[in-house]
Design an enzyme around this catalytic site. Structure first.
Site, PDB file in Angstrom:
ATOM      1  N   TYR A 132       0.846  -1.196   0.000  1.00  0.00           N
ATOM      2  CA  TYR A 132       0.000   0.000   0.000  1.00  0.00           C
ATOM      3  C   TYR A 132       0.883   1.248   0.000  1.00  0.00           C
ATOM      4  CZ  TYR A 132      -3.631   3.366   0.991  1.00  0.00           C
ATOM      5  OH  TYR A 132      -4.482   4.448   0.891  1.00  0.00           O
ATOM      6  N   GLN A 260      10.847  16.667   9.585  1.00  0.00           N
ATOM      7  CA  GLN A 260      10.002  15.605  10.131  1.00  0.00           C
ATOM      8  C   GLN A 260       8.605  16.114  10.437  1.00  0.00           C
ATOM      9  OE1 GLN A 260      11.138  12.579  10.148  1.00  0.00           O
ATOM     10  NE2 GLN A 260       9.211  11.723  10.874  1.00  0.00           N
ATOM     11  N   HIS A 263       5.545  15.887   7.828  1.00  0.00           N
ATOM     12  CA  HIS A 263       4.914  14.637   7.410  1.00  0.00           C
ATOM     13  C   HIS A 263       3.403  14.677   7.588  1.00  0.00           C
ATOM     14  CE1 HIS A 263       7.950  11.745   6.150  1.00  0.00           C
ATOM     15  NE2 HIS A 263       8.777  12.323   6.992  1.00  0.00           N
ATOM     16  N   GLU A 327      10.778   6.604  16.342  1.00  0.00           N
ATOM     17  CA  GLU A 327      10.882   6.064  14.983  1.00  0.00           C
ATOM     18  C   GLU A 327      12.229   6.455  14.378  1.00  0.00           C
ATOM     19  OE1 GLU A 327       8.550   6.427  10.678  1.00  0.00           O
ATOM     20  OE2 GLU A 327       8.347   7.994  12.190  1.00  0.00           O
ATOM     21  N   HIS A 328      12.547   7.749  14.410  1.00  0.00           N
ATOM     22  CA  HIS A 328      13.835   8.269  13.933  1.00  0.00           C
ATOM     23  C   HIS A 328      14.605   8.842  15.120  1.00  0.00           C
ATOM     24  CE1 HIS A 328      11.036   8.715  10.485  1.00  0.00           C
ATOM     25  NE2 HIS A 328      12.068   8.334   9.767  1.00  0.00           N
ATOM     26  N   ASP A 361      15.039   8.939   4.344  1.00  0.00           N
ATOM     27  CA  ASP A 361      13.713   8.796   3.740  1.00  0.00           C
ATOM     28  C   ASP A 361      13.808   8.392   2.269  1.00  0.00           C
ATOM     29  OD1 ASP A 361      12.264   9.350   5.978  1.00  0.00           O
ATOM     30  OD2 ASP A 361      11.905  11.454   5.506  1.00  0.00           O
ATOM     31  N   HIS A 420       1.703 -40.237  21.715  1.00  0.00           N
ATOM     32  CA  HIS A 420       3.040 -39.755  21.365  1.00  0.00           C
ATOM     33  C   HIS A 420       4.065 -40.852  21.677  1.00  0.00           C
ATOM     34  CE1 HIS A 420       1.201 -35.846  21.071  1.00  0.00           C
ATOM     35  NE2 HIS A 420       2.359 -35.226  20.850  1.00  0.00           N
TER      36      HIS A 420
END
Length: 431
Positions: A132, A260, A263, A327-328, A361, A420
């Site tokens: 996606y 950043q 975004h 995240e970063h 990125d 078993h």
């Protein structure tokens, strides 16, 4: 101009409750209404298939089409409709991403765990995957690369690239050069439902990859619970945490934070440092650089979520960073490589002042599909192995079975697994 001085905090005078609040993410409106709306969309696609998809394409993207699939002719023709400058940039990015990810391909593993007992790992690609690629105001060509390249390297046989209509020639060009000829012009929660459940014309996939808005994220979570389709990772708004020392360049730090912040409105940026003057200089630079950015509405909104935190030491900065799990993570500090040992939780780390987040990125080669919203404490960046599954293989010689039979009998009978034990006894009697 936005006043972000109120977002300055002095860590060591905060209460425990205040510290938790300072490190909290922006509230995401994944409320009951959104959950119910996404549920209805998924249910409608499940019941009415293509008819529902056409209806949602018209409602959400004002787009009408005969087929959801882009023709191969149109995909091939995309190379004539994009600039040489774009092709050259994509060529470099593709080469770097491919170079890094190709080294992630694992060889089959075989171990003799006991004389005559062999255990093996064999790697197989996930047969069908859905990629996606969100759209926003512009085509996210970098995401198309970051998803497609590891999928191809993993050897996935059926790759469906899905993106909101109308799909740009730039996205189609990436599909062309990577030989992905199943491209769906669908977006939003209904596209995720189609990929997970299938319709009259859309084939369902085994796993869905890629970021998206709150509706896409919610749809991914719901389909992973109501179908056989799995997802790559939970996702939230993008975020960045910067750790700076006394020698850092405030202009560089400000530019990273601003890049950043653009975004989305729910993005969050955080600066950790040991001196108040660093914060003041960075905020001055932010105000100055904002004047140079034409479309700053998103940035101005997301900067309301920003945090500028002054602490006593660099080591304390890393403790806070690990608590936040960004995240970063950018280290604007001298000899930044030496501080890697203090990092436990982060999606991707950028070392030194010459490694901006924007480079990661697009073009360094590392993947930019990363865990957000604190999930970096248990999830990793996207990699080739995410597009594969591991199958274990075991083999025993008859001598090894004889040698281990008593131990197997002891353990199986302890658990009340008589059949078993019988499967072992039958073979031993035969021998």
């Amino acid at each position: 101009m936005l006043n972000i001085n109120k977002n300055i905090f002095y860590w060591n005078i905060l209460t425990k409750k205040e510290k938790i609040h300072v490190l909290s993410r922006p509230h995401i409106n994944s409320n009951k209404n959104i959950k119910e709306l996404v549920f209805k969309i998924i249910d409608n696609v499940k019941k009415h298939g293509d008819l529902a998809l056409h209806s949602y394409n018209l409602e959400f993207d004002n787009f009408k089409c005969k087929s959801f699939y882009i023709s191969r002719k149109k995909i091939d023709n995309s190379s004539n409709l994009v600039s040489k400058k774009f092709k050259d940039a994509i060529s470099i990015a593709l080469s770097n991403i491919n170079n890094f990810h190709s080294k992630q391909i694992l060889s089959d593993l075989i171990v003799e765990t006991y004389p005559g007992v062999y255990c093996k790992h064999i790697y197989r690609p996930i047969q069908s995957v859905g990629l996606y690629v969100p759209k926003g105001n512009h085509p996210l060509v970098s995401t198309a690369l970051m998803l497609s390249i590891p999928a191809k390297l993993a050897g996935c046989h059926n790759i469906t690239l899905c993106s909101p209509p109308p799909i740009s020639n730039e996205i189609l060009y990436i599909a062309k050069i990577l030989k992905i000829y199943t491209v769906l012009q669908l977006g939003g929660a209904h596209s995720i439902a189609a990929l997970a459940l299938g319709t009259e014309t859309v084939k369902f996939v085994d796993k869905i990859f890629g970021p998206g808005n709150i509706f896409v994220t919610e749809a991914k979570l719901q389909v992973s619970q109501c179908s056989l389709t799995s997802i790559d990772m939970p996702a939230g708004p993008s975020e960045m945490l910067v750790i700076a020392d006394d020698l850092s360049n405030p202009a560089f730090i400000a530019s990273d934070l601003l890049s950043q912040a653009e975004h989305s409105q729910n993005s969050q940026v955080i600066l950790l440092c040991t001196k108040n003057f660093i914060v003041k200089n960075v905020i001055k630079e932010i105000q100055k650089q904002l004047l140079l950015i034409p479309n700053k509405n998103i940035i101005l909104h997301s900067l309301k979520n920003s945090r500028f935190i002054v602490v006593n030491s660099l080591k304390e900065c890393f403790k806070i960073s690990n608590l936040y799990s960004p995240e970063h993570l950018i280290l604007h500090i001298k000899n930044s490589k030496n501080f890697l040992k203090y990092i436990n939780n982060a999606g991707s780390v950028f070392l030194g002042k010459w490694t901006p987040g924007a480079a990661g990125d697009y073009i360094t080669g590392a993947n930019h599909v990363l865990p957000t919203y604190g999930y970096a404490n248990s999830y990793s960046s996207l990699r080739v192995s995410d597009f594969q599954k591991i199958i274990t293989v075991q083999k025993m010689t008859k001598i090894a079975l004889q040698s281990l039979s008593k131990s197997i009998a002891t353990l199986s009978l302890m658990e009340g697994m008589n059949a078993h034990n019988q499967s072992i006894v039958t073979r031993i009697k035969f021998l």
